[in-house]
Write an enzyme that holds these catalytic residues in place. Structure first.
Site, mmCIF file in Angstrom:
data_model
loop_
_atom_site.group_PDB
_atom_site.id
_atom_site.type_symbol
_atom_site.label_atom_id
_atom_site.label_comp_id
_atom_site.label_asym_id
_atom_site.label_seq_id
_atom_site.Cartn_x
_atom_site.Cartn_y
_atom_site.Cartn_z
ATOM 1 N N ARG A 248 25.506 60.115 13.086
ATOM 2 C CA ARG A 248 25.371 60.416 14.524
ATOM 3 C C ARG A 248 24.945 61.871 14.728
ATOM 4 O O ARG A 248 24.296 62.223 15.712
ATOM 5 C CB ARG A 248 26.687 60.101 15.265
ATOM 6 C CG ARG A 248 26.650 60.462 16.736
ATOM 7 C CD ARG A 248 27.601 59.638 17.615
ATOM 8 N NE ARG A 248 28.913 59.452 17.033
ATOM 9 C CZ ARG A 248 29.860 60.401 16.948
ATOM 10 N NH1 ARG A 248 29.633 61.606 17.414
ATOM 11 N NH2 ARG A 248 31.021 60.142 16.395
ATOM 12 N N TYR B 260 7.916 58.810 36.059
ATOM 13 C CA TYR B 260 8.216 57.544 35.379
ATOM 14 C C TYR B 260 9.495 56.940 35.989
ATOM 15 O O TYR B 260 10.503 57.650 36.144
ATOM 16 C CB TYR B 260 8.394 57.810 33.881
ATOM 17 C CG TYR B 260 8.835 56.607 33.096
ATOM 18 C CD1 TYR B 260 7.955 55.561 32.842
ATOM 19 C CD2 TYR B 260 10.138 56.500 32.624
ATOM 20 C CE1 TYR B 260 8.369 54.438 32.142
ATOM 21 C CE2 TYR B 260 10.557 55.387 31.914
ATOM 22 C CZ TYR B 260 9.660 54.362 31.673
ATOM 23 O OH TYR B 260 10.071 53.253 30.983
ATOM 24 N N ASP C 285 6.604 65.597 30.088
ATOM 25 C CA ASP C 285 6.647 64.330 29.358
ATOM 26 C C ASP C 285 5.225 64.048 28.874
ATOM 27 O O ASP C 285 4.329 63.743 29.661
ATOM 28 C CB ASP C 285 7.154 63.245 30.320
ATOM 29 C CG ASP C 285 7.261 61.875 29.671
ATOM 30 O OD1 ASP C 285 6.558 61.619 28.673
ATOM 31 O OD2 ASP C 285 8.037 61.044 30.182
ATOM 32 N N LYS D 261 5.934 54.626 22.448
ATOM 33 C CA LYS D 261 4.575 54.375 22.911
ATOM 34 C C LYS D 261 3.563 54.772 21.833
ATOM 35 O O LYS D 261 3.614 54.262 20.740
ATOM 36 C CB LYS D 261 4.354 55.093 24.242
ATOM 37 C CG LYS D 261 5.520 54.915 25.241
ATOM 38 C CD LYS D 261 5.707 53.488 25.723
ATOM 39 C CE LYS D 261 7.006 53.265 26.481
ATOM 40 N NZ LYS D 261 7.262 54.174 27.581
HETATM 41 C C1 LIG Z 1 8.420 54.614 28.301
HETATM 42 C C2 LIG Z 1 8.442 55.946 28.889
HETATM 43 C C3 LIG Z 1 9.633 56.685 28.956
HETATM 44 C C4 LIG Z 1 10.964 56.152 28.521
HETATM 45 O O1 LIG Z 1 10.985 55.912 27.177
HETATM 46 P P1 LIG Z 1 11.884 54.788 26.447
HETATM 47 O O2 LIG Z 1 11.560 54.974 25.022
HETATM 48 O O3 LIG Z 1 11.472 53.455 27.006
HETATM 49 O O4 LIG Z 1 13.301 55.113 26.808
HETATM 50 C C5 LIG Z 1 9.567 57.970 29.495
HETATM 51 N N1 LIG Z 1 8.396 58.482 29.944
HETATM 52 C C6 LIG Z 1 7.245 57.784 29.905
HETATM 53 C C7 LIG Z 1 6.003 58.404 30.414
HETATM 54 C C8 LIG Z 1 7.227 56.499 29.388
HETATM 55 O O5 LIG Z 1 6.079 55.812 29.364
#
Ligand SMILES: *Cc1c(COP(=O)(O)O)cnc(C)c1O
Length: 381
Positions: free
Chosen positions: A46, A99, A171, A196
């Site tokens: 962890r 998001y 982000d 992603k």
């Molecule tokens: C998918 C996504 C997130 C969240 O990510 P998870 O891995 O699904 O928790 C945050 N920001 C953007 C731009 C995303 O596409």
């Protein structure tokens, strides 16, 4: 070292003991200690694991940052940032099409702990001035945004945010470090959903934060351990495996996206086309200035009945109707009935998200197959 070399070799050195060219998966919860309190850097997974460390090295190098911390998901990474940086009474400004999951994390979870989020159009200097005058502790945004692919001028926003003492979080999930490095433009922390493009194969959920701030890095590591936001070692290994092809994948994503944009632009059934690479895109100049390419996401408003449009996007041969993005396979999303259902219709329309809007995550399949799918879909309705 060039980007395509870095993604393969940074944080991915062969195993010192065996020479295994690929670092093993350390599927272990704990570590043997030589004497009480004497151990080789890891005491409990962890808190840390060699697969976390390897991926952190890779991501830090790709973003041009000193440090990275990996988490269980993109939202896990955001949770760590919030709990590390903010306290009761703090104010946060977000880009107005933040998001959805990030918005809900603030609104449904942290609001009741006294952290307030307000959304503003960060590209509008007046709206920005009004929001920033309230002394935010943190400013958070994506660029490009989802699903309208707005581009935020990172350097301009960071300058104004820093003048008010706010921390800037970008982000970078959509652009990826292949196309954009927010730290170099003034961001204090870069957030990723490695689920992603970085993972790239739609087979894992993960997140990360990259920063040059050593104190923040320590706080993020602490948050991961204290809140239990750690990823699994195998998931990190999968992301480390996926990221190696980021450069070649992004090139093909962009080649395919450009071809699809051309096919869509030629159709009278398309009302509005959103792609930052188009000279007509509202923020094309900013995109061209701060990015090294325009990415693999395309959004379209069709001039079709809702019924005809839904039938068309359900009938594709290659594009799968699914949420998420950034994988090798092409996906199509209808925000009004899939990813953005939690926002009431009137609100959605005010945000510029009409029911006719469709969002494509263009994959890396053969270009002609994808174009054929789009063209045949349009011809059939
Ligand atoms: C998918 C996504 C997130 C969240 O990510 P998870 O891995 O699904 O928790 C945050 N920001 C953007 C731009 C995303 O596409």
């Amino acid at each position: 070292m060039q980007f395509p070399t870095k993604v393969i070799h940074q944080g991915q050195e062969p195993d010192k003991e065996t020479g295994a060219i690929i670092p093993p998966v350390y599927l272990t919860s704990t570590y043997a200690q030589e004497a009480p309190g004497v151990f080789k850097g890891y005491d409990y997974t962890r808190a840390g694991n060699p697969n976390f460390t390897n991926l952190e090295r890779t991501l830090a190098v790709l973003e041009g940052g000193e440090h990275a911390t990996v988490f269980s998901s993109g939202l896990g990474a955001t949770t760590a940032l919030i709990t590390s940086v903010l306290k009761q009474g703090d104010f946060v400004v977000g880009m107005n099409d933040l998001y959805g999951g990030t918005f809900w994390l603030f609104d449904a979870v942290f609001k009741k702990y006294g952290v307030r989020l307000e959304l503003a159009d960060l590209n509008d200097a007046d709206a920005r001035a009004v929001a920033f005058a309230q002394k935010p502790k943190m400013v958070v945004f994506e660029t490009p945004t989802n699903p309208l692919l707005r581009i935020v001028d990172i350097a301009a926003v960071a300058k104004d945010a820093h003048a008010q003492g706010a921390m800037v979080v970008v982000d970078n999930t959509f652009a990826t470090p292949y196309l954009l490095n927010p730290l170099a433009l003034g961001a204090d922390a870069v957030l990723h959903s490695t689920t992603k493009y970085i993972g790239g194969h739609s087979d894992v959920i993960g997140g990360a934060v990259v920063t040059n701030n050593t104190v923040l890095k320590e706080k993020l590591d602490f948050a991961r351990m204290a809140v239990g936001l750690n990823p699994s070692p195998f998931d990190c290994w999968l992301v480390s495996r996926g990221v190696k092809t980021l450069a070649v994948r992004m090139e093909q994503h962009m080649k395919n996206a450009a071809a699809i944009v051309d096919a869509l632009a030629a159709s009278p059934k398309v009302k509005k086309l959103y792609y930052p690479g188009l000279a007509t895109h509202a923020y094309h100049d900013v995109a061209a200035e701060q990015m090294r390419g325009f990415g693999g996401m395309v959004s379209v408003e069709f001039d079709l009945s809702l019924e005809a449009m839904k039938k068309m996007i359900s009938g594709y041969k290659v594009f799968s109707l699914a949420e998420s993005l950034g994988g090798v396979e092409s996906l199509v999303d209808h925000p009004a009935s899939m990813t953005h259902t939690s926002i009431p219709k009137a609100e959605r329309e005010k945000m510029g998200l009409p029911d006719g809007l469709v969002h494509y995550s263009v994959g890396i399949e053969g270009t002609e197959d994808l174009v054929e799918d789009i063209v045949e879909g349009l011809a059939g309705c």
